[in-house]
Design a protein around this motif. Sequence first.
Motif, PDB file in Angstrom:
ATOM      1  N   UNK A  27       0.844  -1.591  -0.219  1.00  0.00           N
ATOM      2  CA  UNK A  27       0.019  -0.098   0.260  1.00  0.00           C
ATOM      3  C   UNK A  27       1.277   1.387  -0.462  1.00  0.00           C
ATOM      4  N   UNK A  28       2.162   1.521   0.618  1.00  0.00           N
ATOM      5  CA  UNK A  28       2.636   2.636   0.193  1.00  0.00           C
ATOM      6  C   UNK A  28       4.036   2.250  -1.202  1.00  0.00           C
ATOM      7  N   UNK A  29       4.154   1.737  -1.384  1.00  0.00           N
ATOM      8  CA  UNK A  29       4.747   1.485  -2.724  1.00  0.00           C
ATOM      9  C   UNK A  29       3.853   2.189  -3.746  1.00  0.00           C
ATOM     10  N   UNK A  30       2.190   1.537  -3.771  1.00  0.00           N
ATOM     11  CA  UNK A  30       1.904   1.727  -4.792  1.00  0.00           C
ATOM     12  C   UNK A  30       1.622   3.772  -4.802  1.00  0.00           C
ATOM     13  N   UNK A  31       2.442   3.962  -3.797  1.00  0.00           N
ATOM     14  CA  UNK A  31       2.047   5.355  -3.818  1.00  0.00           C
ATOM     15  C   UNK A  31       2.619   6.667  -4.651  1.00  0.00           C
ATOM     16  N   UNK A  32       3.929   5.927  -5.683  1.00  0.00           N
ATOM     17  CA  UNK A  32       4.165   5.218  -6.176  1.00  0.00           C
ATOM     18  C   UNK A  32       4.167   5.254  -7.443  1.00  0.00           C
ATOM     19  N   UNK A  33       2.489   4.571  -8.827  1.00  0.00           N
ATOM     20  CA  UNK A  33       2.591   3.599  -9.339  1.00  0.00           C
ATOM     21  C   UNK A  33       2.580   3.212 -10.662  1.00  0.00           C
ATOM     22  N   UNK A  34       2.655   2.401 -10.298  1.00  0.00           N
ATOM     23  CA  UNK A  34       3.295   1.495 -11.608  1.00  0.00           C
ATOM     24  C   UNK A  34       2.018   0.287 -11.673  1.00  0.00           C
ATOM     25  N   UNK A  35       2.173  -0.254 -12.872  1.00  0.00           N
ATOM     26  CA  UNK A  35       1.187  -1.471 -13.524  1.00  0.00           C
ATOM     27  C   UNK A  35       1.636  -2.425 -12.107  1.00  0.00           C
ATOM     28  N   UNK A  36       3.153  -3.245 -12.713  1.00  0.00           N
ATOM     29  CA  UNK A  36       4.086  -4.149 -12.263  1.00  0.00           C
ATOM     30  C   UNK A  36       3.358  -3.913  -9.778  1.00  0.00           C
ATOM     31  N   UNK A  37       3.312  -2.558  -9.787  1.00  0.00           N
ATOM     32  CA  UNK A  37       3.106  -2.907  -8.293  1.00  0.00           C
ATOM     33  C   UNK A  37       1.951  -3.012  -7.695  1.00  0.00           C
ATOM     34  N   UNK A  38       1.240  -2.394  -8.712  1.00  0.00           N
ATOM     35  CA  UNK A  38      -0.610  -3.091  -8.597  1.00  0.00           C
ATOM     36  C   UNK A  38      -0.700  -4.066  -8.636  1.00  0.00           C
ATOM     37  N   UNK A  39       0.132  -5.328  -9.536  1.00  0.00           N
ATOM     38  CA  UNK A  39      -0.586  -6.057  -9.893  1.00  0.00           C
ATOM     39  C   UNK A  39       0.270  -6.973  -8.304  1.00  0.00           C
ATOM     40  N   UNK A  40       1.895  -6.709  -8.335  1.00  0.00           N
ATOM     41  CA  UNK A  40       1.887  -7.143  -7.300  1.00  0.00           C
ATOM     42  C   UNK A  40       0.751  -6.483  -5.660  1.00  0.00           C
ATOM     43  N   UNK A  41       0.578  -5.564  -5.406  1.00  0.00           N
ATOM     44  CA  UNK A  41      -0.662  -5.636  -4.230  1.00  0.00           C
ATOM     45  C   UNK A  41      -1.975  -6.340  -4.548  1.00  0.00           C
ATOM     46  N   UNK A  42      -2.388  -6.527  -5.720  1.00  0.00           N
ATOM     47  CA  UNK A  42      -3.227  -7.546  -6.054  1.00  0.00           C
ATOM     48  C   UNK A  42      -2.782  -8.899  -5.361  1.00  0.00           C
ATOM     49  N   UNK A  43      -1.701  -9.379  -5.973  1.00  0.00           N
ATOM     50  CA  UNK A  43      -0.646 -11.133  -5.600  1.00  0.00           C
ATOM     51  C   UNK A  43      -1.486 -11.053  -4.305  1.00  0.00           C
ATOM     52  N   UNK A  44      -0.707  -9.780  -3.214  1.00  0.00           N
ATOM     53  CA  UNK A  44      -0.319  -9.677  -1.261  1.00  0.00           C
ATOM     54  C   UNK A  44      -1.699  -9.387  -1.054  1.00  0.00           C
ATOM     55  N   UNK A  45      -3.224  -8.781  -1.531  1.00  0.00           N
ATOM     56  CA  UNK A  45      -4.456  -8.573  -0.979  1.00  0.00           C
ATOM     57  C   UNK A  45      -4.896 -10.070  -1.603  1.00  0.00           C
ATOM     58  N   UNK A  46      -4.245 -10.719  -2.187  1.00  0.00           N
ATOM     59  CA  UNK A  46      -5.381 -12.271  -2.630  1.00  0.00           C
ATOM     60  C   UNK A  46      -5.356 -12.630  -1.359  1.00  0.00           C
ATOM     61  N   UNK A  47      -3.812 -12.744  -1.321  1.00  0.00           N
ATOM     62  CA  UNK A  47      -2.705 -13.954  -0.136  1.00  0.00           C
ATOM     63  C   UNK A  47      -3.327 -13.490   1.351  1.00  0.00           C
ATOM     64  N   UNK A  48      -3.738 -11.670   1.559  1.00  0.00           N
ATOM     65  CA  UNK A  48      -4.101 -11.498   2.872  1.00  0.00           C
ATOM     66  C   UNK A  48      -5.762 -11.776   2.895  1.00  0.00           C
ATOM     67  N   UNK A  49      -6.049 -12.022   2.332  1.00  0.00           N
ATOM     68  CA  UNK A  49      -8.009 -12.480   1.957  1.00  0.00           C
ATOM     69  C   UNK A  49      -8.065 -11.327   1.788  1.00  0.00           C
ATOM     70  N   UNK A  50      -7.335 -10.526   1.235  1.00  0.00           N
ATOM     71  CA  UNK A  50      -8.749  -9.005   0.929  1.00  0.00           C
ATOM     72  C   UNK A  50      -8.452  -9.027  -0.394  1.00  0.00           C
ATOM     73  N   UNK A  51      -9.887  -9.775  -0.627  1.00  0.00           N
ATOM     74  CA  UNK A  51      -9.970 -10.290  -2.213  1.00  0.00           C
ATOM     75  C   UNK A  51     -10.611  -9.069  -2.816  1.00  0.00           C
ATOM     76  N   UNK A  52     -11.589  -7.867  -2.395  1.00  0.00           N
ATOM     77  CA  UNK A  52     -12.030  -6.849  -2.873  1.00  0.00           C
ATOM     78  C   UNK A  52     -11.007  -6.118  -3.371  1.00  0.00           C
ATOM     79  N   UNK A  53     -10.098  -5.601  -2.422  1.00  0.00           N
ATOM     80  CA  UNK A  53      -9.000  -4.456  -2.527  1.00  0.00           C
ATOM     81  C   UNK A  53      -8.123  -5.726  -3.547  1.00  0.00           C
TER      82      UNK A  53
END
Length: 190
Positions: A124-150
Amino acid sequence: MCSSDLAEDLGRIDAWLARLRRENPGATDIAIQAATLDEALGRSAEAESLYRELLAGGNLTDTEAAVVSANLAWILARPETADEAGTLVDRAVAVLGPLSELVDTRALVRLAKNQKVLALEDMREAVLVPTAQKYLHLAVVAAEADELDDAVRALKRARALGLADERLSDRKSTRLNSSHEWISRMPSSA
């Protein structure tokens, strides 16, 4: 530029760097670029080996050592090497500060260590400087953390920022597939 042109260009750059390394065997900057290209070309084992050689050689400036440590941490961000990766990325952050790219790497290392909450905070801190790759990583991490809407929102944002399946490395494609798998488990009412 079509993919055959890109492959041809990368082949020329690879040959050029190999020649430069032969002509300048002690040039750490050239070796760093060669390792970075190895990594970009999917030759992770070669990149890892070269990064390790560079760190063991003791000829790097503090900044170069931090960059090499961060790059090696990225390669080692998997469960079996996560502890070493954590040490490396922490060293890089200590020298370079909490740059967005380093926080992204640290998040993936933390995910590999099953530290999902810390990984999610980092992403969530990393995407403050947004890139497609960082948002992909956020999607993976959020999914792993059961934050599926995120995870869904992050994946949509990654696509809006230009994420395209055909441009993904094998490693990123695996992460994207992981996100899709987690998201597909969401109840249809979500």
